[in-house]
Design an enzyme around this catalytic site. Structure first.
Site, short mmCIF file in Angstrom:
data_model
loop_
_atom_site.label_atom_id
_atom_site.label_comp_id
_atom_site.label_asym_id
_atom_site.label_seq_id
_atom_site.Cartn_x
_atom_site.Cartn_y
_atom_site.Cartn_z
N LYS A 70 17.99 66.22 62.30
CA LYS A 70 19.42 66.54 62.22
C LYS A 70 19.83 67.61 63.22
O LYS A 70 21.04 67.80 63.47
CB LYS A 70 19.78 66.99 60.81
CG LYS A 70 19.55 65.95 59.73
CD LYS A 70 20.46 64.74 59.90
CE LYS A 70 20.35 63.81 58.71
NZ LYS A 70 21.23 62.64 58.83
N SER A 87 11.84 62.76 51.99
CA SER A 87 12.32 61.56 52.68
C SER A 87 11.32 61.09 53.73
O SER A 87 11.25 59.90 54.04
CB SER A 87 13.69 61.81 53.32
OG SER A 87 13.62 62.80 54.31
#
Length: 314
Positions: A9, A234
């Site tokens: 990100k 994740s």
């Protein structure tokens, strides 16, 4: 590092702010940036905002890890928590309300779920890097879907080079919205927002697979212990899905590339490592004998003498 805050990100945090600056949409010292986040995008935005001189307000579900809260505040962001039961929808609604309260164009919501600069940075960086590092030999690309930007942007570049390759998206079993299921609470922080994001272009996705929170955490723990890869929940989901897909008969001799999106250190307080955290808190110091330094020194001397003796035999 290409990810200075240890998350994929970081790329979109940089892209969304710099591209908005280029368009003249925001200015440091004048614009307050506002964004809903499950953590990693918020950390990336906080890093860039601090470097560029922006005030940043982030809304985040209270169920996200303690490490996320601390990192966001350490980077100078203001953090507003929203009810866990409302998921990312609650965080988004709160961010929209805060922008409205700021009024007169003072607040600017970056909208990672719909912002095309999210997709753009992956088309420009992630996709080309994968293509180069695999020498163009890739059969399947896999990634978890949070905003959808990584999967969409990377796939668009890769399929422009190899239209026959496949993309497989990953989502939580407990909230299989991409597969047509109902949203629900789950343990895989960072993916499974509970809706289909605008940045998730399902037309470039060939298949969606689900991974349970329990399987994701089990794999993340294995990756740390067995491979030395300390990663998040994740990431465990992504690797678990990749192994399952790789075990299919039709995947023999195929190259699968999967994204491991974030570092495990920001999950130490979560269920992923809770047993280790609890045992570490109560761990007591071992007794040490008074002449420990003599024992240590004698051991070093003995080792040195043995090496000298061994050397004399040759």
């Amino acid at each position: 590092s290409m990810e200075p805050c240890n998350s994929v990100k970081d790329r979109i945090g940089y892209s969304m702010i710099t591209e908005a600056e280029k368009r003249g949409d925001i200015k440091p010292g004048q614009t307050t940036l506002v964004e809903p986040t499950s953590g990693n995008t918020g950390i990336a935005l906080a890093m860039v905002a601090a470097a560029k001189g922006y005030d940043l307000v982030l809304t985040m579900p209270e169920s996200m890890s303690l490490e996320r809260r601390v990192m966001l505040k350490a980077l100078g962001a203001k953090l507003v928590l929203t009810p866990a039961a409302m998921g990312m929808k609650g965080a988004i609604k709160k961010a929209e309300d805060l922008v409205a309260e700021l009024g007169n164009g003072k607040g600017y919501m970056l909208q990672q779920f719909n912002n095309p600069d999210n997709i753009k940075i992956h088309m420009e960086t992630t996709g080309p890097e994968i293509w180069e590092q695999t020498s163009g030999k890739i059969d399947v690309f896999m990634g978890g879907v949070g905003t959808g930007g990584t999967v969409t942007g990377t796939t668009k570049f890769l399929k422009s080079k190899n239209p026959s390759m496949k993309t497989i998206a990953i989502e939580p079993t407990e909230s299989a919205v991409l597969s047509g299921g109902a949203p629900g609470p789950h343990k895989i922080q960072g993916i499974g927002a509970g809706f289909v994001p605008g940045n998730c272009d399902m037309s470039v996705v060939d298949e969606v697979v689900q991974v349970s929170g329990a399987d994701a955490m089990a794999m993340a723990r294995r990756l740390a212990k067995e491979e030395g890869v300390l990663c998040g929940i994740s990431s465990g989901a992504a690797v678990q899905a990749a192994i399952e897909v790789g075990n299919r008969p039709d995947m023999k001799n195929k190259r699968i590339v999967v994204v491991i999106p974030s570092f495990g250190e920001r999950y130490l307080s979560t269920a992923l490592f809770s047993e280790l955290t609890d045992s570490s808190k109560i761990q007591k110091a071992d007794e040490v004998c008074a002449d420990v330094m003599k024992v240590w020194a004698d051991g070093l001397k003995k080792s040195a003498d043995e090496k000298i003796a061994a050397g004399g035999k040759h």
